[in-house]
Design an enzyme around this catalytic site. Structure first.
Site, PDB file in Angstrom:
ATOM      1  N   GLU A 169       0.838  -1.201   0.000  1.00  0.00           N
ATOM      2  CA  GLU A 169       0.000   0.000   0.000  1.00  0.00           C
ATOM      3  C   GLU A 169       0.873   1.250   0.000  1.00  0.00           C
ATOM      4  OE1 GLU A 169      -3.388  -0.206   2.649  1.00  0.00           O
ATOM      5  OE2 GLU A 169      -3.320  -2.400   2.600  1.00  0.00           O
ATOM      6  N   HIS A 374     -16.502 -11.841   6.676  1.00  0.00           N
ATOM      7  CA  HIS A 374     -15.274 -11.072   6.842  1.00  0.00           C
ATOM      8  C   HIS A 374     -14.474 -11.639   8.001  1.00  0.00           C
ATOM      9  CE1 HIS A 374     -12.870  -7.450   8.266  1.00  0.00           C
ATOM     10  NE2 HIS A 374     -12.429  -7.693   7.051  1.00  0.00           N
ATOM     11  N   HIS A 443      -7.259  -9.319   1.793  1.00  0.00           N
ATOM     12  CA  HIS A 443      -6.669  -7.995   1.998  1.00  0.00           C
ATOM     13  C   HIS A 443      -5.406  -8.136   2.841  1.00  0.00           C
ATOM     14  CE1 HIS A 443      -9.856  -4.971   0.646  1.00  0.00           C
ATOM     15  NE2 HIS A 443     -10.134  -6.147   0.108  1.00  0.00           N
ATOM     16  N   GLU A 444      -4.484  -7.167   2.654  1.00  0.00           N
ATOM     17  CA  GLU A 444      -3.124  -7.307   3.175  1.00  0.00           C
ATOM     18  C   GLU A 444      -2.580  -8.687   2.764  1.00  0.00           C
ATOM     19  OE1 GLU A 444      -5.434  -4.454   4.995  1.00  0.00           O
ATOM     20  OE2 GLU A 444      -5.633  -6.508   5.709  1.00  0.00           O
ATOM     21  N   GLU A 468      -9.941   2.994   0.706  1.00  0.00           N
ATOM     22  CA  GLU A 468      -9.956   3.468   2.091  1.00  0.00           C
ATOM     23  C   GLU A 468      -8.948   4.572   2.354  1.00  0.00           C
ATOM     24  OE1 GLU A 468      -7.279  -0.219   2.170  1.00  0.00           O
ATOM     25  OE2 GLU A 468      -9.079   0.460   1.139  1.00  0.00           O
TER      26      GLU A 468
END
Length: 672
Positions: A169, A374, A443-444, A468
């Site tokens: 990121e 999630h 994610h990540e 985000e």
């Protein structure tokens, strides 16, 4: 006869103390990869493109901790050649039908320490891949360094993010290749003579990720993520196989996007039986409000993941042709995460008291909508692996077929998120999910290297600065969206979560419940695009699970949201039509009988002429155009837009006018 010929050549070279060279060319003969052994048995390789040097002689091999020689002293035992030309299909993807056409060379070598090595090379018309297959007499192996280098023959312009073993990121940099200090991959560049290329890796299964370090001029060397004890890769036995070191090559920038090389270097699908449980979809979610600071991930008067709030999202999805609803902050563990001394690990089978999972599962099924699970792990991999099988069984029992995973934070034990330790974990998650017929959006993550061909339940992942960042920082710059297709997206789909309509975040900044949660918030947060560009990004930034990111109240009654209602994430065919890294991009995708076009530009206003030859011949289409308004500007007037409709055929040319930081989205629906 070939083996006899190469043996004679090797014998002559040994007798005359010269080097030996073995090569393989692409099917069209434009790209050639050569293996060179010097008189000490040290290995290098080189690449030519159109008979011109592209990669100058570059080192190969590894350093092993015990001193076992994995680099030189080699002699060629034999060389085999093969070729393939087939078309294979996948259950989803930018293109469901992909041609794999390559020539292969496997050079089998051996040195005096009993180390056997096969250097396997596959050369396509759009690039190449090579990997190491070692078989040694050792009981175990500890790799300390990889010598693989890429000595680019001439300077050029590069586009990359810095090498970082814990995050992708980061903002992309545009700079001369010779001035780039290091990079994660895909690392894309254009040489001074006009060749576009991207260095990456494919089929990363049991190895650390590869970054690149500049070791002088335009010479780049592999740089591997390490274990805490500085070992780069460890194996219990004496054998190992690396990921493919890949180089995509094209004469136009869009040729990199249209390449299937990364997927073609992966193994075919290993999942058996009917794969109809793997379904592309559009979704909305209880998520953006937390990043904006007007909702929370924990139980309080601002909690987002409540039964009541989730039902609102389910109702909205059902009314707007949207298949799924994601909910974050639904389970126990959020309330103590990030509190030293109080941390209680996440539990992925225990909902908060105000989140009635059984009622929501019933309600979603009644409305024809899927709930998306999630799992935020907080990067606590040991805790997640301890629950993995039970958590996925419970998830499936609740009727949830798709899970978004997250790994924010540091991994216990000082492990890098992109190390061999983590690569093994990410693979275990995908395999366990497949056993329960669950699809994954990570994610990540570890970067995509095409394993979605082998495990098509690995559908999407983050792995770059996403939406985000616009909620609590200065935001992603306008050119970010024209860099992603030529860099990060070359590796595979990205869950960027496009589609925020409240561009300036005015509604959230003035919200009475807002409590900024991230220290990066300096009060200048916003989305640095026009509204039309947000719509175009649903097409440009490919993901088979595509999100409309904004709060649903910002879509209610908005005429421009019709594009997402019409949009189909389950595309059959795609093509990047025009573009240059960091400047502009135009992509078209076909889903069933419909076509969707997305075009975006950086800070420069731009007009593109796009022939509609991709439309089916002899058919008329209603083109619904979502364009920047005449006074639109990403910085000063981002929400100005216009909607136009016209009848078109494949003989027409569409003029796409884009404002500074703007874009255009077009749906082409057949006229009956």
């Amino acid at each position: 006869m070939k083996n006899v010929f190469y043996f004679v050549i090797m014998l002559l070279c040994v007798l005359s103390s010269c080097t030996s060279k073995t090569e393989v060319a692409s099917p069209n003969s434009n790209i050639k990869w050569s293996l060179i052994l010097d008189d000490k048995g040290a290995m290098t390789y080189q690449v030519t493109v159109n008979n011109q040097p592209f990669i100058l002689p570059s080192a190969l091999g590894f350093e092993e901790k015990s001193g076992l020689n994995l680099k030189d002293g080699f002699q060629v035992v034999n060389t085999t050649f093969d070729s393939q030309d087939e078309t294979w299909t996948q259950p989803w993807g930018e293109n469901k039908s992909i041609r794999s056409h390559y020539n292969e060379m496997a050079v089998n070598l051996k040195n005096g320490e009993g180390v056997k090595l096969t250097v396997r090379v596959r050369v396509f018309d759009d690039g190449l891949g090579f990997r190491y297959e070692y078989d040694t007499p050792a009981d175990s192996l500890l790799l300390m360094d990889e010598y693989t280098s890429f000595n680019i023959a001439e300077d050029g312009t590069s586009w990359s993010i810095p090498a970082e073993f814990n995050t992708y990121e980061l903002l992309y940099r545009t700079m001369p290749l010779s001035e780039m200090p290091d990079a994660n991959t895909p690392m894309t560049f254009k040489t001074q003579s006009g060749i576009y290329a991207s260095i990456h890796e494919a089929a990363l299964t049991d190895f650390p990720e590869m970054c690149l370090k500049n070791v002088g001029g335009t010479s780049l060397k592999s740089w591997l993520a390490a274990w805490p004890d500085k070992v780069k890769a460890r194996f219990d036995g004496g054998k190992f196989q690396t990921a493919w070191r890949s180089v995509q090559i094209a004469d136009k920038a869009v040729g990199l996007i249209n390449s299937g090389l990364i997927l073609n270097l992966n193994e075919p699908c290993v999942l058996e039986g009917d794969l109809n449980w793997i379904r592309p979809m559009k979704y909305v979610g209880v998520w953006w409000g937390m990043h904006l600071g007007i909702e929370s991930w924990v139980i309080n008067d601002r909690h987002g993941a409540t039964t009541e709030n989730t039902k609102k999202y389910i109702d909205f999805a059902a009314a707007n042709n949207i298949e799924g609803v994601l909910v974050e902050g639904w389970n126990q563990g959020w309330e103590t995460w990030g509190r030293p001394g109080e941390y209680v690990p996440f539990d992925f089978t225990k909902p908060f008291a105000d989140f009635d999972i059984d009622e929501l599962a019933r309600y979603a099924k009644e409305k024809g909508v899927e709930l998306l699970g999630h799992h935020e792990t907080g990067a606590d991999i040991p805790n997640y692996e301890a629950q993995l099988d039970r958590a996925y069984q419970w998830t499936k029992e609740k009727g949830i077929n798709h899970v978004k995973t997250g790994y924010a934070g540091g991994i216990p034990g000082g492990h890098y998120r992109h190390s061999q330790y983590a690569v093994r974990h990410y693979r275990k998650v995908v395999q366990t999910a497949a056993e329960h017929k669950i699809t994954i959006n990570a994610h990540e993550p570890i970067k995509d290297t095409g394993i979605r061909r082998t495990y098509p339940n690995m559908m999407s992942r983050e792995g770059a600065r996403g939406m985000e960042w616009n909620a609590w920082s200065e935001g992603n710059p306008p050119e970010h969206y024209e860099l992603l297709p030529f860099t990060r997206l070359l590796s595979g789909p990205m869950d960027y979560t496009p589609g925020t309509f409240d561009i300036l975040l005015e509604n959230s900044k003035n919200h009475p419940n807002r409590i900024p949660w991230n220290g990066n918030d300096k009060g200048n947060s916003r989305v640095n695009t026009t509204l039309a560009k947000q719509m175009a990004n649903w097409v440009v930034i490919y993901s088979p699970v595509q999100m409309a990111s904004d709060l649903i109240e910002h879509y209610e009654g908005h005429p421009a949201f019709q594009f997402f209602r019409d949009f189909d994430a389950d595309c059959d065919w795609s093509e990047a039509l025009q573009g240059e890294p960091g400047e502009f991009i135009a992509v078209v995708r076909k889903a069933k009988d419909n076509y969707y076009l997305g075009a975006t530009t950086n800070k420069e206003a731009r007009t593109l002429e796009i022939p509609l030859t991709f439309l089916e011949e002899g058919k008329k289409y209603q083109a619904r155009i979502y364009a920047d308004g005449e006074d639109a500007h990403w910085e000063t007037n981002p929400t100005s837009y216009r909607i136009e409709e016209k009848s078109v055929t494949n003989t027409d040319t569409l003029t796409v006018v884009m404002a500074e930081g703007g874009g255009q989205a077009v749906s082409f629906l057949p006229i009956q």
